[in-house]
Design an enzyme around this catalytic site. Sequence first.
Site, mmCIF file in Angstrom:
data_model
loop_
_atom_site.group_PDB
_atom_site.id
_atom_site.type_symbol
_atom_site.label_atom_id
_atom_site.label_comp_id
_atom_site.label_asym_id
_atom_site.label_seq_id
_atom_site.Cartn_x
_atom_site.Cartn_y
_atom_site.Cartn_z
ATOM 1 N N LYS A 27 0.801 -1.232 0.000
ATOM 2 C CA LYS A 27 0.000 0.000 0.000
ATOM 3 C C LYS A 27 0.836 1.286 0.000
ATOM 4 C CE LYS A 27 -4.263 -1.702 2.070
ATOM 5 N NZ LYS A 27 -5.275 -1.548 3.114
ATOM 6 N N ASP B 115 -10.077 3.064 1.890
ATOM 7 C CA ASP B 115 -10.170 2.578 3.284
ATOM 8 C C ASP B 115 -10.689 3.695 4.189
ATOM 9 O OD1 ASP B 115 -9.168 0.017 2.782
ATOM 10 O OD2 ASP B 115 -7.089 0.652 3.064
ATOM 11 N N ALA C 4 0.065 1.632 15.296
ATOM 12 C CA ALA C 4 0.545 2.794 14.538
ATOM 13 C C ALA C 4 1.247 2.301 13.274
ATOM 14 C CB ALA C 4 1.482 3.645 15.385
ATOM 15 N N GLY D 230 0.721 0.632 9.046
ATOM 16 C CA GLY D 230 0.125 1.072 7.784
ATOM 17 C C GLY D 230 -1.388 1.144 7.870
ATOM 18 N N ALA D 231 -2.000 0.158 8.515
ATOM 19 C CA ALA D 231 -3.462 0.107 8.559
ATOM 20 C C ALA D 231 -4.057 1.198 9.442
ATOM 21 C CB ALA D 231 -3.904 -1.267 9.063
#
Length: 273
Positions: free
Chosen positions: A66, A102, A127, A129-130
């Site tokens: 991503k 997202d 903390a 990427g998501a």
Amino acid sequence: MKVYCVIGDQRVTMSLSPVMHNSVISELGLDSKYVAFSIEPANLENAILGIRSLGVSGVNVTVPHKETIIPFLDGLSDSASVIGAVNTIVRHGQSLIGHNTDVGGFGDLLDYHGFSPDGSDVVIIGAGGATRAVLFSFMERGYRNVAVVNRTYKKSMELTGRLGGLAIPFENVSEVLRNAGLLVNTTSVSEIVESSPFIDLFSKIGRLNKLQLVIDINYGRKTNFWASLAEKNGASFTDGLYMLAAQARRSFQLWTGEMPSLDDFLRPIGLIE
Ligand code: ATR
């Protein structure tokens, strides 16, 4: 025929995206197909060249690509640029533009649950990427009391410095948790395991009286620590399946201009009959 795809590492073979998108494609009678491609990080640049030359119409991007996909694209939407992560690529002629659905997908999940903070805090665990899309979604909605708690404090500092919210050191988290109305797990850890920093922390903390809702953005776990935490505190729980469907619907709209109902995405993954 138009071809759409999702790219990720070997975990992409488990992705529910093909089943959702192909079901909607067939409901709408479109001459299109959605497939999954497993691409190792070293092959990402070549994969993008392939996507360009084969004329793939739209792409979803999942872990671990991503962020690393960004240098290979021709432009970014505002939200993808701010958060530095892309989950959807839209083709405009020869240009590939990165978007992040997202953010809206998580917002759809909040709307669905009608969460209203009523003076309580939002606490985000993780903390990575998501976390970015989740934190940005709260900032976009004007939430101000958003705490970010992570095993590695430095990473929560970096993230909140970039996007907003307040990084809380692990050792000071009890106070924030006592005022938490909403808890969101964005780490990859959901299964009940013998020992983890969060499991140890929550087992020491007493009842969280203000807790209304716990969201785990993962799904498909056999046992779920966050679900049991919600139950213990009389709060509602939801996993990441609804958000998965909501972000898929938003990607589909960017590619096709069509906006099927959310139910059309929820049904193929068994969330509704
Ligand atoms: P993703 O892109 O899927 O979010 P990531 O960027 O590697 O993956 O982030 C994973 C997140 O889960 C991080 O917040 C990570 O904490 P650290 O920053 O301290 O590494 C968190 N995480 C992963 N394994 C963990 C564990 N066993 N206990 C607590 N947190 C964990």
